[in-house]
Design a protein around this motif. Structure first.
Motif, PDB file in Angstrom:
ATOM      1  N   PRO A  20      44.793   7.142  44.633  1.00 61.96           N
ATOM      2  CA  PRO A  20      43.619   7.512  44.017  1.00 61.96           C
ATOM      3  C   PRO A  20      43.487   9.198  43.935  1.00 61.96           C
ATOM      4  CG  PRO A  20      42.472   6.792  46.408  1.00 61.96           C
ATOM      5  CD  PRO A  20      44.012   6.251  46.106  1.00 61.96           C
ATOM      6  N   SER A  21      43.079   9.592  43.071  1.00 57.67           N
ATOM      7  CA  SER A  21      43.053  10.693  42.731  1.00 57.67           C
ATOM      8  C   SER A  21      42.089  11.530  44.120  1.00 57.67           C
ATOM      9  CB  SER A  21      43.027  11.132  41.367  1.00 57.67           C
ATOM     10  OG  SER A  21      42.251  11.319  40.991  1.00 57.67           O
ATOM     11  N   ALA A  22      42.945  13.040  44.068  1.00 56.60           N
ATOM     12  CA  ALA A  22      42.574  13.428  44.850  1.00 56.60           C
ATOM     13  C   ALA A  22      41.245  14.266  44.826  1.00 56.60           C
ATOM     14  CB  ALA A  22      43.770  14.782  46.022  1.00 56.60           C
ATOM     15  N   SER A  23      39.941  14.062  45.552  1.00 49.90           N
ATOM     16  CA  SER A  23      38.714  14.677  45.221  1.00 49.90           C
ATOM     17  C   SER A  23      39.389  16.693  45.363  1.00 49.90           C
ATOM     18  CB  SER A  23      38.360  14.080  46.039  1.00 49.90           C
ATOM     19  OG  SER A  23      38.036  14.763  47.315  1.00 49.90           O
ATOM     20  N   ARG A  24      38.065  16.918  44.618  1.00 51.59           N
ATOM     21  CA  ARG A  24      38.860  18.808  45.140  1.00 51.59           C
ATOM     22  C   ARG A  24      36.501  18.894  45.494  1.00 51.59           C
ATOM     23  NH1 ARG A  24      40.960  20.623  38.804  1.00 51.59           N
ATOM     24  NH2 ARG A  24      43.115  20.000  39.319  1.00 51.59           N
ATOM     25  N   ILE A  25      36.971  19.912  45.550  1.00 50.56           N
ATOM     26  CA  ILE A  25      34.866  20.516  46.315  1.00 50.56           C
ATOM     27  C   ILE A  25      35.444  22.184  45.821  1.00 50.56           C
ATOM     28  CG2 ILE A  25      34.098  20.605  48.164  1.00 50.56           C
ATOM     29  CD1 ILE A  25      35.347  18.509  49.959  1.00 50.56           C
ATOM     30  N   THR A  26      33.985  22.530  45.728  1.00 49.12           N
ATOM     31  CA  THR A  26      34.370  24.106  44.926  1.00 49.12           C
ATOM     32  C   THR A  26      33.513  24.172  46.248  1.00 49.12           C
ATOM     33  OG1 THR A  26      34.670  23.722  42.900  1.00 49.12           O
ATOM     34  CG2 THR A  26      33.651  25.641  43.771  1.00 49.12           C
ATOM     35  N   LEU A  27      33.913  25.077  46.375  1.00 46.72           N
ATOM     36  CA  LEU A  27      33.518  26.159  47.393  1.00 46.72           C
ATOM     37  C   LEU A  27      32.749  27.565  47.111  1.00 46.72           C
ATOM     38  CD1 LEU A  27      32.066  26.805  49.998  1.00 46.72           C
ATOM     39  CD2 LEU A  27      34.525  27.822  51.257  1.00 46.72           C
ATOM     40  N   ARG A  28      31.445  27.945  46.996  1.00 50.12           N
ATOM     41  CA  ARG A  28      30.596  29.188  46.429  1.00 50.12           C
ATOM     42  C   ARG A  28      30.846  29.834  47.675  1.00 50.12           C
ATOM     43  NH1 ARG A  28      25.085  26.812  45.199  1.00 50.12           N
ATOM     44  NH2 ARG A  28      26.126  25.828  46.636  1.00 50.12           N
ATOM     45  N   THR A  29      31.554  31.712  47.362  1.00 48.23           N
ATOM     46  CA  THR A  29      31.651  32.197  48.680  1.00 48.23           C
ATOM     47  C   THR A  29      29.589  32.182  49.383  1.00 48.23           C
ATOM     48  OG1 THR A  29      33.678  33.204  47.432  1.00 48.23           O
ATOM     49  CG2 THR A  29      32.420  34.863  49.280  1.00 48.23           C
ATOM     50  N   ALA A  30      29.711  33.059  47.855  1.00 46.77           N
ATOM     51  CA  ALA A  30      27.815  33.204  48.633  1.00 46.77           C
ATOM     52  C   ALA A  30      26.843  31.838  49.364  1.00 46.77           C
ATOM     53  CB  ALA A  30      27.288  33.534  47.455  1.00 46.77           C
ATOM     54  N   GLN A  31      27.291  30.772  49.164  1.00 45.99           N
ATOM     55  CA  GLN A  31      26.798  29.826  50.214  1.00 45.99           C
ATOM     56  C   GLN A  31      27.255  30.065  51.405  1.00 45.99           C
ATOM     57  OE1 GLN A  31      24.782  27.743  49.234  1.00 45.99           O
ATOM     58  NE2 GLN A  31      24.148  26.405  50.446  1.00 45.99           N
ATOM     59  N   LEU A  32      28.062  30.351  51.632  1.00 46.66           N
ATOM     60  CA  LEU A  32      28.344  31.174  53.257  1.00 46.66           C
ATOM     61  C   LEU A  32      27.896  31.672  54.073  1.00 46.66           C
ATOM     62  CD1 LEU A  32      32.478  30.767  52.739  1.00 46.66           C
ATOM     63  CD2 LEU A  32      32.000  30.250  54.735  1.00 46.66           C
TER      64      LEU A  32
ATOM     65  N   ASP B 108      35.630  34.861  40.430  1.00 46.49           N
ATOM     66  CA  ASP B 108      34.880  35.477  41.070  1.00 46.49           C
ATOM     67  C   ASP B 108      33.582  34.499  42.075  1.00 46.49           C
ATOM     68  OD1 ASP B 108      33.825  37.725  41.778  1.00 46.49           O
ATOM     69  OD2 ASP B 108      32.401  38.066  40.536  1.00 46.49           O
ATOM     70  N   GLY B 109      33.307  34.617  43.043  1.00 44.82           N
ATOM     71  CA  GLY B 109      32.012  33.748  43.427  1.00 44.82           C
ATOM     72  C   GLY B 109      32.598  32.862  44.570  1.00 44.82           C
ATOM     73  N   TYR B 110      33.789  32.243  43.891  1.00 47.58           N
ATOM     74  CA  TYR B 110      33.694  30.433  44.116  1.00 47.58           C
ATOM     75  C   TYR B 110      35.561  30.432  44.362  1.00 47.58           C
ATOM     76  CZ  TYR B 110      34.981  29.422  39.347  1.00 47.58           C
ATOM     77  OH  TYR B 110      35.331  28.392  37.965  1.00 47.58           O
ATOM     78  N   THR B 111      35.840  28.972  45.298  1.00 47.51           N
ATOM     79  CA  THR B 111      37.487  28.250  45.060  1.00 47.51           C
ATOM     80  C   THR B 111      37.197  26.982  44.907  1.00 47.51           C
ATOM     81  OG1 THR B 111      37.129  28.441  47.638  1.00 47.51           O
ATOM     82  CG2 THR B 111      38.328  30.578  46.399  1.00 47.51           C
ATOM     83  N   THR B 112      38.100  26.913  44.459  1.00 46.36           N
ATOM     84  CA  THR B 112      38.308  25.246  44.172  1.00 46.36           C
ATOM     85  C   THR B 112      38.861  24.786  44.699  1.00 46.36           C
ATOM     86  OG1 THR B 112      36.639  25.077  42.158  1.00 46.36           O
ATOM     87  CG2 THR B 112      38.154  22.669  42.882  1.00 46.36           C
TER      88      THR B 112
END
Lengths: 673, 361
Positions: A291-303, A332-336
């Protein structure tokens, strides 16, 4: 999970050579994996690391190495899984129970020379408490503890037919490697050859195909079994193995090929295998590919929103990349991030956020912040409960913590309600399978226990919930009751109940009517009511119950609907003015019907006297032939005071006359001549 | 003073009388004898009166000075009598004490009540969280799977739902295995902001031994609001620890895992009984170190589990995790009691032995 420090160092090279075992243990502990013991094993250090259930990937040395690298930095090198030329020999595989076995692979490895393992392999296994068997079995065990994937080796010469099938068992039995005979269940996934099961898949191999000194060719199995199926099978057969332990949790299907290659390479290195065949694979995970790898986005501000402190993008990237996540997008503001196959626990943003917080360390988060003050919402019932407890302690009762379960019979008391008791399906003791319907059963057991230990006179109370099946369907009724049990007579427990009711401001709101259900003595018991509602029982324990509990002395008990009384308590009644003027004390002897309760006399006298009556107590009661059958003489003492002047003799006389008139009119009482 | 001979003689008599009175008073060994001496001195026919009568026998112009001198001496004699009487009275009181009276004899017994030690600890925890602005709430003990599991992000087939870990009751319910159920009930019924704690008993089929019970008490806490952070969690729980264990207590937050919180942590206290240096944990370099009786050699004692409420838990009760965040914690009460009174067997807390209970007030 036992981790050998030497073994760990095969994969992890710290940047800083000064990294001590103490630092390592501390860091693992702080990152969520407490090191609960450390032991010197022949110059190596064995750490006992508690792995939480969300991290099956850490049930192996490679996983822990990756985690350690994420914390301390340094490099993780994967062990060598390169194979010599693949020779043509294969074994056919099939999966007939895809729900139990998503992936089944096997390959033929020829020409092994079974014997003792090389010293390094023995040392590695022994360092984590594993028994060494022979070089082939040791290799499969080593790979399991290295990468977390269980493997199994069959002796090809002992297999019937050229095919291994993962299927449901059909009323068969299997003699397992440990010699036990397993009666297989229809939901057991077995690995079978042409003739019969040769392994209980994912749990234990069969004795018939065991690798021994004579083995030359092995079939190397590398499969994935469904966690729930393995859990059930493992429990059914009371077989808990390193293999079943991991399959119950999670085994990474995406790395099955690597595990098989690694084991085959070690069979060449350690067992002198001469040829390694290609892998044959079956099952849904074999056909569909990965199965293709899942992706998750992390918002820097959420931290910052969750942690209360900002975290640098550089730290985020260091931590997540260190844990093996691949950054696939950033702005700007997130990494996936792309999630590696061995981290099924990472499914949403908060999961990444926790990884960052955990590895960066909670010490980075401030603990001095302003938390706004707010008004307290006082639960009157909590206040009332505290008041009630205080009153019972003040009259010399000791609070108990009682058992929730009772057995059928004498302990299963149901005074307040006779709805059926709830049955516990898996009780601690088979003969105590009911939830209590009264606090008295458990309390009487406490009395009994103390008497057995030589404490004869006791006074106890307990406030605890009781449970009953409600009449409507499978609903449950849960009441909070307050039970009292003491060695003594009715009067003793009545005093405690009076004090309890007084503390709640309900002294005159509750009525006592003669008689209460079994196991109370019908003649010396009462039912308490507020209006029409039954709110408790009080009385002496009847003869049968005394016998059942083995009491030789008198026992008096009470049980109150604490939930109802606490809800109706009047904790802050306006105070009653105190008269500054002298009292007139008058005694009266009244003759009245034998069955009139004091409660009624009290009510009539109070109503007739009004404000002038400041105290009223009975001080004598007797019956005689002179008074007449069915009648009693009751002596009572009244204290009369006026709130605003000295009471004159005439005023007191007038008040007494009113009282006598009311007693005569309402309950047929007359002054004794 | 220019006294005449008769005056001088009278004064000399007075002084002689004073000296003699002093001797007689000293010789009066008890109050009765003192009374006799007193009568002989200052009674109507006493010697002091004799002296005073002697004044009137003097010449008129000498009476004033002689009278003054004699009266001063007479006053001194009277004072000496009073002093001796006080002295003798004190002695007499001394002899009135009954030597057989035993003031240390135990007082009359009144029945004594007591609160259970678990209640004492609960009351203290209650007091602290009330002060921190948390309200007390309650929930039922017989729970449904939704409140005990599903809503807490413990899905079907999760091992925590096994019969080996829970007491199931006929009809599909169970005795709650954690007070976190009350979190759900509160969030279902109230709007944030929330600050509540829920003391209560929980049930798990554990084999009962010196350190395990199958029914024990927990205090659950929950704070949900628009800007509740992990920093708030740390501040609240550190304040709790400092209130409960003393302002100088050392604490640490260690990562952990619970299904219903994320970021999850465990709050540890520095072990007060053992002297291992905390942060280094260098004991691992010295295997076989003697284990501390209180912390087992860990150097730290686990106090409570805590964490940020999992977004899935918030969603399960229709609270928008994009708008609200929160933290929760759960604390074992019996463990606190065990540490506080150095109980070596947790079963003492359910045996209800009067000899045990009577030690707590």
């Amino acid at each position: 999970m036992l981790i050998s420090l030497e073994w760990l160092r095969r994969y992890h090279r710290p940047d800083d050579d000064s990294l001590s075992p103490g630092h390592l243990a501390h860091a693992l502990t702080m990152a969520g994996f407490p090191v609960v013991a450390a032991e010197d094993i022949d110059g190596d250090l064995r750490l006992d690391v508690e792995i939480t259930s969300n991290r099956p990937d850490l049930q192996c040395h490679l996983g822990v190495a990756l985690e350690v690298a994420a914390i301390f930095g340094g490099t993780v090198s994967m062990p060598d899984a390169r194979l010599p030329a693949i020779s043509g020999d294969t074994i056919d595989v099939a999966v007939e129970a895809p729900d139990l076995c998503p992936l089944y692979t096997a390959r033929i490895v020829r020409g092994v020379k079974v014997g003792p393992s090389p010293a390094w392999l023995r040392r590695a296994l022994e360092s984590v408490g594993q028994r060494t068997v022979n070089n082939v079995v040791d290799v499969t065990n080593f790979v399991l503890l290295e990468c977390g994937h269980p493997l199994h080796a069959f002796d090809v010469s002992k297999l019937r037919g050229p095919r291994l099938v993962a299927r449901r068992a059909t009323g068969e039995s299997l003699t397992a490697l440990d010699g036990s005979v397993l009666e297989l269940h229809g939901d057991d996934c077995v690995i079978a050859d042409a003739e019969a099961p040769v392994a209980l898949g994912g749990v234990m191999g069969g004795l018939r195909s065991e690798v021994d000194e004579g083995t030359i060719d092995v079939a190397l199995e590398c499969a994935v079994f469904a966690p729930l199926a393995i859990r059930a099978a493992s429990r059914r057969h009371q077989l808990h193995t390193e293999s079943s332990f991991r399959f119950e949790r999670f085994v990474d299907a995406a790395r099955a090929q690597w595990a098989s290659d690694r084991a085959a390479a070690l069979l060449v290195e350690c067992c002198g295998a001469t040829a390694v065949g290609p892998i044959r694979a079956a099952g849904p995970r074999a056909r569909g590919g990965e199965p293709s790898a899942s992706r998750i986005t992390l918002r820097t501000a959420q931290l910052e929103r969750v942690l209360g402190t900002p975290v640098d993008t550089a730290d985020i990237e260091r931590v997540l990349a260190g844990l093996g996540l691949a950054q696939c997008d950033a702005a700007d503001g997130y990494t996936t991030w792309s999630i590696p196959s061995w981290r099924p626990d990472l499914v949403e943003e908060i999961d990444l956020l926790e990884e960052v917080a955990r590895i960066v360390g909670f010490d980075r988060i401030p603990d001095v912040v302003r938390i706004p003050v707010r008004p307290q919402i006082v639960d009157e019932r909590v206040r009332a409960a505290t008041r009630l407890r205080g009153a019972l302690v003040a009259v010399g009762l000791r609070e108990c913590c009682t058992e929730p379960f009772v057995g059928e019979g004498a302990h299963d008391i149901a005074l307040l309600d006779d709805r059926p008791a709830l049955r516990v399906e898996n009780p601690m003791r088979a003969d105590e399978a009911l939830l209590r319907r009264s606090v008295l059963g458990p309390l009487l057991r406490v009395v009994r226990g103390n008497q057995d230990r030589g404490v004869a006179a006791v006074r106890f109370f307990a406030t605890a919930p009781v449970y009953m099946r409600a009449e409507d369907g499978d609903d449950v009724r849960e009441w909070l009751l307050c039970g009292i049990a003491l060695t003594g007579a009715y009067d003793d427990v009545k005093g405690a109940v009076d004090a309890a009711l007084a503390a709640l401001g309900l002294r005159h709101a509750v009525t006592f009517a003669r008689g209460a259900p079994s196991p109370l003595d019908r003649g010396h018991s009462a039912t308490l009511r507020m209006g029409d509602e039954v709110v408790g029982h009080i009385g002496e324990l009847g003869k049968d119950a005394r016998r059942a509990f083995g009491f030789e002395c008198a026992i008096a008990v009470a049980e109150l609907r604490a939930d109802v009384l606490l809800g109706r308590a009047e904790l802050d009644r306006p105070y009653r003015k105190i008269s500054r003027f002298p009292a007139v004390v008058r005694d009266l002897a009244i003759v009245l019907r034998d069955d009139v309760l004091w409660e009624e006399v009290d009510r009539v006298v109070r109503a007739a006297a009004g404000d002038l009556l400041t105290d009223l107590m009975p001080f004598d009661v007797f019956r005689s032939a002179q008074i007449g059958a069915g009648r009693k003489s009751l002596a009572l003492r009244m204290e009369l005071r006026s709130p605003d002047r000295t009471l004159t003799g005439e005023q007191a006389d007038a008040c007494v006359a009113r009282i006598l008139a009311a007693l005569a009119a309402e309950i047929g009482g007359e002054l004794r001549s | 003073m220019q006294g005449s001979a008769p005056t001088a003689e009278l004064i000399a008599r007075a002084e002689a009388l004073e000296a003699q009175a002093a001797q007689e008073l000293a010789a009066a060994a008890d109050l009765a004898r003192l009374a006799a001496v007193r009568a002989a001195l200052v009674g109507k026919k006493g010697r002091v009166k004799d002296l005073q009568r002697g004044i009137s026998a003097l010449a008129k112009e000498q009476r004033k000075d002689a009278g003054q001198a004699v009266n001063v001496i007479a006053g001194r004699i009277a004072a000496a009598i009073d002093a001796r009487r006080s002295q003798l009275e004190a002695c007499a009181a001394e002899t009135l004490i009954d030597p057989t009276f035993d003031p240390s004899w135990p007082g009359r017994r009144v029945p004594e009540g007591s609160l259970h030690p678990v209640t004492l600890v609960l009351d203290e925890i209650r007091r602290i969280f009330t002060r921190l602005g948390f309200d007390e709430v309650q929930g039922p003990e017989v729970e449904d799977a939704w409140h005990n599991f599903d809503a807490l992000n413990i899905p079907d087939h999760h091992p925590a739902r096994e019969r080996t870990d829970n007491f199931y009751v006929e009809g599909g319910r169970l005795l709650r295995s954690q007070t976190s159920t009350v979190q759900i009930r509160v969030m279902e019924n109230r709007e944030p902001p929330l600050r509540v704690f829920a003391p209560g008993r929980v049930y798990r089929p554990e084999t009962v031994d010196a350190t395990h019970l199958y029914a024990f008490h927990q205090v659950e806490g929950l704070m949900v609001g628009e800007d509740v952070t992990f920093a708030d969690l740390k501040a609240c729980l550190r304040t709790f620890a400092a209130s409960m264990y003393g302002a100088d207590v050392q604490t640490r937050f260690r990562a952990s895992y619970f299904p219903f919180t994320e970021v999850s942590a465990e709050l540890d206290l520095r072990c007060p009984a053992c002297s291992l240096p905390g942060e280094r944990a260098d004991r691992f370099a010295l295997p076989g170190a003697v284990a501390c009786a209180l912390c087992g050699g860990e150097g730290w004692i686990e106090v409570l589990g805590c964490g940020m409420v999992h977004p899935r838990v918030l969603r399960a009760v229709d609270i928008d995790p994009e708008r609200f965040t929160g933290f929760a914690f759960g604390l074992g009460v019996e463990r606190v009691a065990m540490r506080r009174w150095q109980l070596d067997d947790i079963r003492l807390l359910i045996e209800n032995d009067v000899r045990f209970l009577s030690q707590f007030r």
